[in-house]
Design a protein around this motif. Structure first.
Motif, PDB file in Angstrom:
ATOM      1  N   GLU A 176      24.029  15.334  -6.634  1.00  0.00           N
ATOM      2  CA  GLU A 176      24.561  14.169  -7.337  1.00  0.00           C
ATOM      3  C   GLU A 176      24.081  14.110  -8.775  1.00  0.00           C
ATOM      4  OE1 GLU A 176      23.816  10.634  -5.129  1.00  0.00           O
ATOM      5  OE2 GLU A 176      24.771  11.417  -3.334  1.00  0.00           O
ATOM      6  N   THR A 177      22.934  14.715  -9.058  1.00  0.00           N
ATOM      7  CA  THR A 177      22.361  14.629 -10.405  1.00  0.00           C
ATOM      8  C   THR A 177      22.511  15.922 -11.184  1.00  0.00           C
ATOM      9  OG1 THR A 177      20.196  15.286  -9.559  1.00  0.00           O
ATOM     10  CG2 THR A 177      20.665  12.920  -9.674  1.00  0.00           C
ATOM     11  N   GLY A 178      23.249  16.876 -10.666  1.00  0.00           N
ATOM     12  CA  GLY A 178      23.426  18.150 -11.347  1.00  0.00           C
ATOM     13  C   GLY A 178      24.168  17.993 -12.664  1.00  0.00           C
ATOM     14  N   VAL A 179      23.868  18.879 -13.601  1.00  0.00           N
ATOM     15  CA  VAL A 179      24.506  18.853 -14.911  1.00  0.00           C
ATOM     16  C   VAL A 179      25.206  20.196 -15.121  1.00  0.00           C
ATOM     17  CG1 VAL A 179      24.030  17.979 -17.221  1.00  0.00           C
ATOM     18  CG2 VAL A 179      22.194  18.034 -15.574  1.00  0.00           C
ATOM     19  N   ALA A 180      26.353  20.156 -15.765  1.00  0.00           N
ATOM     20  CA  ALA A 180      27.074  21.395 -16.069  1.00  0.00           C
ATOM     21  C   ALA A 180      26.250  22.229 -17.042  1.00  0.00           C
ATOM     22  CB  ALA A 180      28.436  21.079 -16.664  1.00  0.00           C
ATOM     23  N   ALA A 181      26.181  23.504 -16.803  1.00  0.00           N
ATOM     24  CA  ALA A 181      25.420  24.406 -17.664  1.00  0.00           C
ATOM     25  C   ALA A 181      26.305  25.559 -18.079  1.00  0.00           C
ATOM     26  CB  ALA A 181      24.190  24.932 -16.921  1.00  0.00           C
ATOM     27  N   GLU A 182      25.920  26.194 -19.174  1.00  0.00           N
ATOM     28  CA  GLU A 182      26.698  27.335 -19.638  1.00  0.00           C
ATOM     29  C   GLU A 182      26.531  28.504 -18.680  1.00  0.00           C
ATOM     30  OE1 GLU A 182      22.993  28.498 -22.379  1.00  0.00           O
ATOM     31  OE2 GLU A 182      24.168  26.691 -22.500  1.00  0.00           O
TER      32      GLU A 182
END
Length: 140
Positions: free
Chosen positions: A49-55
């Protein structure tokens, strides 16, 4: 008086340059097309739920539910993880390492990848997750 007729030469189109251009275009599109090798793998990533998009990272290790490993598009034989990671370590140190572990994979298999990365001084390690599909109200 009879005028002799000139014989017209048959008009021919030289197809060799056309074929050369078609082959060059074909080669250009084959080389410049990006392929997605992970489409064949059916990974079920764990949800976050707290994941962030990364390159995207050029160094990706995939852990399958059966405990097999893939580095990029290359399947690794059992026991070849350390050698393959050592070969990719310079790029992984620079750009980071992404671990795509199936949600059904054994915890020990994922820890093995993290352990090998730590031993090779790869410090930027990310674990791929899928966006959570349920809301907070559903969470017990």
């Amino acid at each position: 008086m009879r005028v002799p007729r000139r014989r017209r030469e048959a008009v021919e189109v030289n197809l060799t340059p056309l074929i050369d251009v078609v082959f060059l275009l074909l080669i250009f599109f084959m080389v410049s097309t990006t392929f997605e090798p992970r489409q064949a793998l059916e990974l079920v990533l764990p949800e976050s739920e707290t994941g962030v998009a990364a390159e995207a990272s050029p160094v990706t290790v995939v852990v399958t539910p059966e405990g097999a490993y893939r580095l990029g598009d290359r399947a690794l034989a059992p026991g070849a993880l350390e050698a393959a990671l050592a070969q990719a370590a310079p790029r992984a140190r620079e750009h980071g390492l992404v671990v795509e572990a199936d949600g059904r994979a054994a915890h020990a298999d994922v820890v093995r990848v993290l352990d090998r990365a730590g031993a090779l001084d790869i410090r930027r390690v990310r674990i791929a997750t899928a966006k959570a599909t349920h809301s907070e109200a559903e969470t017990p």
